[in-house]
Design a protein around this motif. Sequence first.
Motif, PDB file in Angstrom:
ATOM      1  N   LEU A 169       0.826  -1.218   0.000  1.00 23.76           N
ATOM      2  CA  LEU A 169       0.000   0.000   0.000  1.00 23.76           C
ATOM      3  C   LEU A 169       0.850   1.255   0.000  1.00 23.76           C
ATOM      4  CD1 LEU A 169      -2.993  -0.622   2.413  1.00 23.76           C
ATOM      5  CD2 LEU A 169      -3.022  -0.289  -0.042  1.00 23.76           C
ATOM      6  N   SER A 170       2.041   1.196   0.649  1.00 25.11           N
ATOM      7  CA  SER A 170       2.862   2.398   0.735  1.00 25.11           C
ATOM      8  C   SER A 170       3.229   2.901  -0.663  1.00 25.11           C
ATOM      9  CB  SER A 170       4.118   2.110   1.552  1.00 25.11           C
ATOM     10  OG  SER A 170       4.944   1.214   0.842  1.00 25.11           O
ATOM     11  N   VAL A 171       3.392   1.991  -1.591  1.00 29.97           N
ATOM     12  CA  VAL A 171       3.692   2.412  -2.961  1.00 29.97           C
ATOM     13  C   VAL A 171       2.427   2.880  -3.669  1.00 29.97           C
ATOM     14  CG1 VAL A 171       4.319   1.518  -5.226  1.00 29.97           C
ATOM     15  CG2 VAL A 171       5.782   1.079  -3.278  1.00 29.97           C
ATOM     16  N   LEU A 172       1.324   2.179  -3.360  1.00 26.53           N
ATOM     17  CA  LEU A 172       0.066   2.508  -4.038  1.00 26.53           C
ATOM     18  C   LEU A 172      -0.461   3.883  -3.636  1.00 26.53           C
ATOM     19  CD1 LEU A 172      -1.639  -0.964  -3.780  1.00 26.53           C
ATOM     20  CD2 LEU A 172      -0.863   0.162  -5.856  1.00 26.53           C
ATOM     21  N   GLU A 173       0.034   4.409  -2.510  1.00 25.29           N
ATOM     22  CA  GLU A 173      -0.457   5.715  -2.080  1.00 25.29           C
ATOM     23  C   GLU A 173       0.058   6.846  -2.965  1.00 25.29           C
ATOM     24  OE1 GLU A 173       0.571   5.617   2.020  1.00 25.29           O
ATOM     25  OE2 GLU A 173      -1.219   4.438   2.472  1.00 25.29           O
ATOM     26  N   ASP A 174       1.162   6.620  -3.636  1.00 23.96           N
ATOM     27  CA  ASP A 174       1.645   7.640  -4.579  1.00 23.96           C
ATOM     28  C   ASP A 174       0.724   7.676  -5.785  1.00 23.96           C
ATOM     29  OD1 ASP A 174       3.810   8.001  -2.973  1.00 23.96           O
ATOM     30  OD2 ASP A 174       5.071   6.592  -4.071  1.00 23.96           O
ATOM     31  N   TYR A 175       0.468   8.865  -6.269  1.00 23.26           N
ATOM     32  CA  TYR A 175      -0.322   8.957  -7.480  1.00 23.26           C
ATOM     33  C   TYR A 175       0.590   8.842  -8.685  1.00 23.26           C
ATOM     34  CZ  TYR A 175      -4.035  10.544  -4.433  1.00 23.26           C
ATOM     35  OH  TYR A 175      -4.971  10.622  -3.459  1.00 23.26           O
ATOM     36  N   ILE A 176       0.283   7.930  -9.546  1.00 24.31           N
ATOM     37  CA  ILE A 176       1.089   7.691 -10.735  1.00 24.31           C
ATOM     38  C   ILE A 176       0.494   8.465 -11.911  1.00 24.31           C
ATOM     39  CG2 ILE A 176       1.700   5.917 -12.413  1.00 24.31           C
ATOM     40  CD1 ILE A 176       3.231   5.574  -9.885  1.00 24.31           C
ATOM     41  N   TYR A 177       1.329   9.181 -12.634  1.00 30.20           N
ATOM     42  CA  TYR A 177       0.832   9.856 -13.843  1.00 30.20           C
ATOM     43  C   TYR A 177       1.650   9.525 -15.080  1.00 30.20           C
ATOM     44  CZ  TYR A 177      -1.804  12.667 -10.553  1.00 30.20           C
ATOM     45  OH  TYR A 177      -2.638  13.065  -9.566  1.00 30.20           O
ATOM     46  N   GLU A 178       2.896   9.099 -14.876  1.00 29.47           N
ATOM     47  CA  GLU A 178       3.745   8.865 -16.041  1.00 29.47           C
ATOM     48  C   GLU A 178       3.892   7.372 -16.265  1.00 29.47           C
ATOM     49  OE1 GLU A 178       7.449  10.918 -15.388  1.00 29.47           O
ATOM     50  OE2 GLU A 178       6.278  12.495 -14.407  1.00 29.47           O
ATOM     51  N   VAL A 179       3.472   6.960 -17.427  1.00 30.36           N
ATOM     52  CA  VAL A 179       3.496   5.531 -17.738  1.00 30.36           C
ATOM     53  C   VAL A 179       4.227   5.324 -19.055  1.00 30.36           C
ATOM     54  CG1 VAL A 179       2.101   3.505 -18.170  1.00 30.36           C
ATOM     55  CG2 VAL A 179       1.288   5.249 -16.602  1.00 30.36           C
ATOM     56  N   ASP A 180       5.150   4.377 -19.083  1.00 28.62           N
ATOM     57  CA  ASP A 180       5.857   4.085 -20.328  1.00 28.62           C
ATOM     58  C   ASP A 180       5.297   2.837 -20.982  1.00 28.62           C
ATOM     59  OD1 ASP A 180       7.477   6.214 -20.059  1.00 28.62           O
ATOM     60  OD2 ASP A 180       9.046   5.120 -18.997  1.00 28.62           O
ATOM     61  N   GLN A 181       5.221   1.780 -20.205  1.00 23.80           N
ATOM     62  CA  GLN A 181       4.812   0.498 -20.769  1.00 23.80           C
ATOM     63  C   GLN A 181       3.395   0.151 -20.332  1.00 23.80           C
ATOM     64  OE1 GLN A 181       5.952  -1.725 -22.879  1.00 23.80           O
ATOM     65  NE2 GLN A 181       7.594  -0.296 -23.360  1.00 23.80           N
ATOM     66  N   PRO A 182       2.453   0.052 -21.276  1.00 27.88           N
ATOM     67  CA  PRO A 182       1.088  -0.287 -20.890  1.00 27.88           C
ATOM     68  C   PRO A 182       1.032  -1.587 -20.070  1.00 27.88           C
ATOM     69  CG  PRO A 182       1.166   0.286 -23.199  1.00 27.88           C
ATOM     70  CD  PRO A 182       2.570   0.298 -22.714  1.00 27.88           C
ATOM     71  N   ARG A 183       1.903  -2.535 -20.419  1.00 26.26           N
ATOM     72  CA  ARG A 183       1.823  -3.809 -19.728  1.00 26.26           C
ATOM     73  C   ARG A 183       2.176  -3.639 -18.245  1.00 26.26           C
ATOM     74  NH1 ARG A 183       5.138  -7.775 -18.460  1.00 26.26           N
ATOM     75  NH2 ARG A 183       4.230  -9.850 -18.173  1.00 26.26           N
ATOM     76  N   ASP A 184       3.209  -2.853 -17.976  1.00 24.61           N
ATOM     77  CA  ASP A 184       3.574  -2.565 -16.587  1.00 24.61           C
ATOM     78  C   ASP A 184       2.397  -1.949 -15.857  1.00 24.61           C
ATOM     79  OD1 ASP A 184       6.094  -3.435 -17.004  1.00 24.61           O
ATOM     80  OD2 ASP A 184       6.919  -1.440 -17.434  1.00 24.61           O
ATOM     81  N   PHE A 185       1.739  -1.034 -16.563  1.00 26.51           N
ATOM     82  CA  PHE A 185       0.626  -0.320 -15.963  1.00 26.51           C
ATOM     83  C   PHE A 185      -0.519  -1.275 -15.641  1.00 26.51           C
ATOM     84  CE2 PHE A 185      -3.411   1.946 -16.627  1.00 26.51           C
ATOM     85  CZ  PHE A 185      -3.330   2.792 -15.546  1.00 26.51           C
ATOM     86  N   PHE A 186      -0.843  -2.134 -16.582  1.00 29.30           N
ATOM     87  CA  PHE A 186      -1.939  -3.092 -16.375  1.00 29.30           C
ATOM     88  C   PHE A 186      -1.652  -3.958 -15.154  1.00 29.30           C
ATOM     89  CE2 PHE A 186      -4.959  -3.301 -20.004  1.00 29.30           C
ATOM     90  CZ  PHE A 186      -4.484  -2.190 -20.672  1.00 29.30           C
TER      91      PHE A 186
END
Lengths: 433, 445
Positions: A169-186
């Motif tokens: 959760l500690s990582v999930l609390e950061d808001y992510i806006y920059e994505v390079d690889q769709p697969r990583d994001f999924f």
Amino acid sequence: MGGGMNLNMNSAESLVAQILGLSGGSAKDLAHLHHLLKQSDDLLLSSDSPPASLLSQLDPSVHSLGYLYILEVCTSGPISKEQSGEVALLIARFIEACKADQICLAPDKFISVCKRFKDQVLLVEAPIRGVAPMLTAVRKLQTSSEQLTALHSDFLLLCLLAKCYKTGLSVLEDYIYEVDQPRDFFLYCYYGGMICIGQKQFHKALELLHNVVTAPMSAVNAIAVEAYKKYILVSLIHFGQFSTSFPKYTSSVAQRNLKNFSQPYLDLANSYSTGKISELESCVQTNKEKFETDYNLGLVKQVVSSMYKRNIQRLTQTYLTLSLQDIANTVQLKSSKEAEMHVLQMIQDGEIYATINQKDGMVRFFEDPEQYKSCQMIEHIDSSIQRVMVLSKKLSTMEEQMSCDPLYLSKVGRERHRYDFEDLDSAPHKFNI
Amino acid sequence: MEDEDDLAGQMMDESEIYSNGDGAETQRHRPIISGEQLDIEAYAAMYSGRTKIMRLLFIAEQCDNVSMQLEALRMAYDEVKKGENTHLFGEVVQKIDGRLGPNYGPDSSWTDTVDHRAEQRKEKLENELNAYRTNLIKESIRMGHNDFGNFYYAHGALAEAFKNYVRTRDYCTTSKHIVHMCSNAILVSIEMGQFTHVTNYISKAEQSQDALDAVTSAKLRCAAGLAHLEGKKYKLAARKFLETSPELGNHYTEVIAPQDVATYGGLCALASFDRTELKTKVIDNINFRNFLELVPAIRELIQDFYTSHYASCLEYLENMKANLLLDIHLHDHVETLFDQIRNKALIQYTHPFVSVDLRMMANAFKTSVTGLEKELEALITENQIQARIDSHNKVLYARHADQRNATFQRVLLTGGEFDRDVRAMLLRASLMKHEHSLKVSRKQH
């Protein structure tokens, strides 16, 4: 100058000497070292001396870049199961010690080493050993907390397997806006969603799963399908309903295909909407095997118990007092004792406001005591306002950037031209901008 | 001072509640119509033409009482024999199935004569129409088609009749003709149960250039009311029936009796109007009063509803129910209308109070406390009553939504949603940007 250096680069030993000499220096030295290292892959592979012995001459906290290159070569070959633990330990130490600014010069190497680390940890079946180093790796690789790295999903996977949901959760609390690889994001969203489910943070889980389902995609993928199934279940648990219509920004691929893969789940949502426990139970029974093979049976059970809660909550809208027996009858629980347990649990979780009078078996429901007058509440509202303001500022910056982006402009320009001319003339035109 | 007034008001309310309950009959000696059997003969006498037969057959089909069934069938038999519809005659005979003795069996000699006559008449009409066509006399062609329509209607071929009536349209020369054509089309459509046609032809007739005479416009209103009723648009139906002028009299017995206007209109109005509308459009409506006088029960129950004597109102309704279920147009809607009226009564009853004793209320509605609780629960869930039930003390408390809290809640919720949506959007934008640059770089290589 480069040529002269190459002459000296005839042995691994001299490479180590270069590393020792250049690592501590300025950015210029480091860039030069990086250049040398890039050319020395073959050398390291063909070297007589085992790369491991080279490592012992280096200090990972000082000579991080060089250490990384040699470590990458070291771990590229086949690794026996006996060695796994040792290799994992070696990499873990490196991750802890290395300098972020050095490894960021060769992110690909670093990612590949970390991925191997994950593989080794899984091979020895000790995912928990990977959690802390992987978190450090993510933090060291990130240039800003808004960036999604290729290691995020691996870290979350390790957290899931090690059941270290809180660390995840500690990582999930950061808001992510920059994505390079769709697969990583999924994968990040899917694993993240599962971690939030594990922590019963259904709101956040829904947000993450929603991101997967509505992400732009050109072909339907397994991650999205599984995410959609969980999305249905979590919606039922959290909101008590599920709308089968997709938001209009959802890719047409997802809109067309996801439902076909999730029929049992849609049936479940349908039977949930009747509000009748018996119908829901029978639907669960008919599809039990499918839920089980999808590893979703646990969530499905939570869906069932959420219906009891939902029905009890509905009663609080209608009644001021109601006997436990009447509650049991209305929400189809077996006994007043069982109803009492449910009500008690819900009071504890803050889902209803009520008191139980055990003497005459009556429950008295209250309204939400929140008066929106406390300092805490004002602070909460204020922080929400601040958050929205920051977000809104970010939105306008993004828009500005976007409207100056040559790629975007050329695409829009092209489309506009095509469109205009098609209206006038059906003959095909080609434009180059 | 004010407090005392309040107290007095409250006490009055309370006595009112009691009078709602058991005091109703003793205080006001009103004849409550009993749920006795429908007087079929009197009922049938209100109608004429095809609808009379159809209504009788409908009663025979719907009621369980055998003697009533046979009575209806007997009258239907007599009625059919006055006309020329041999097909319908066959049906009636089949339904009687010899239960009424030899006098009510298949009468082949009558059927043959009628059929034979029909053949001849049809031939004659065809010849006439052909002659008119060759002569191209518009008015005669119109008459010819109209005759054909009448002929088919009399013989029960409704679809054919409708076609022929509609065909006259091309040969109409005056607006009167058009209205005539429309009335015929409406009549046949009602018989066929095609209420979309009914609505269409009503609007055509109403567009006519000349002002319609009172009777015709009353007829059109009734037909429109029926169409809305069929479409479950009770409010619109109520409006149409209420607008019907008393000139209607017995001029439209082939479709509707003036008593029906009162019943249909009254019930629809009760189910769909609010209190002020009920007062201005029904109770104070002089036109409609003429109809209401024909059906005192409806008049009384509307009055009872308005004066909050719900027990008596609901009793009237209950008594009428069996007969209303035998009505060819109303039977499908009886349950819905009754439910809506009952819910309305419940809502109105609770409206002025801060707290209501459920026992008294159950008394006023002639139901049990548990039954009432369930009904109230449903209404509260649908947000029709803003109140909560104290099931322990059997009291209903009005609940006043706290605007301030609700606003805070909504604001926080909306803020959260905005937050989430924007972040999701930024993410999608990022993904799309990535996808696009990937495509571009692929193209370049």
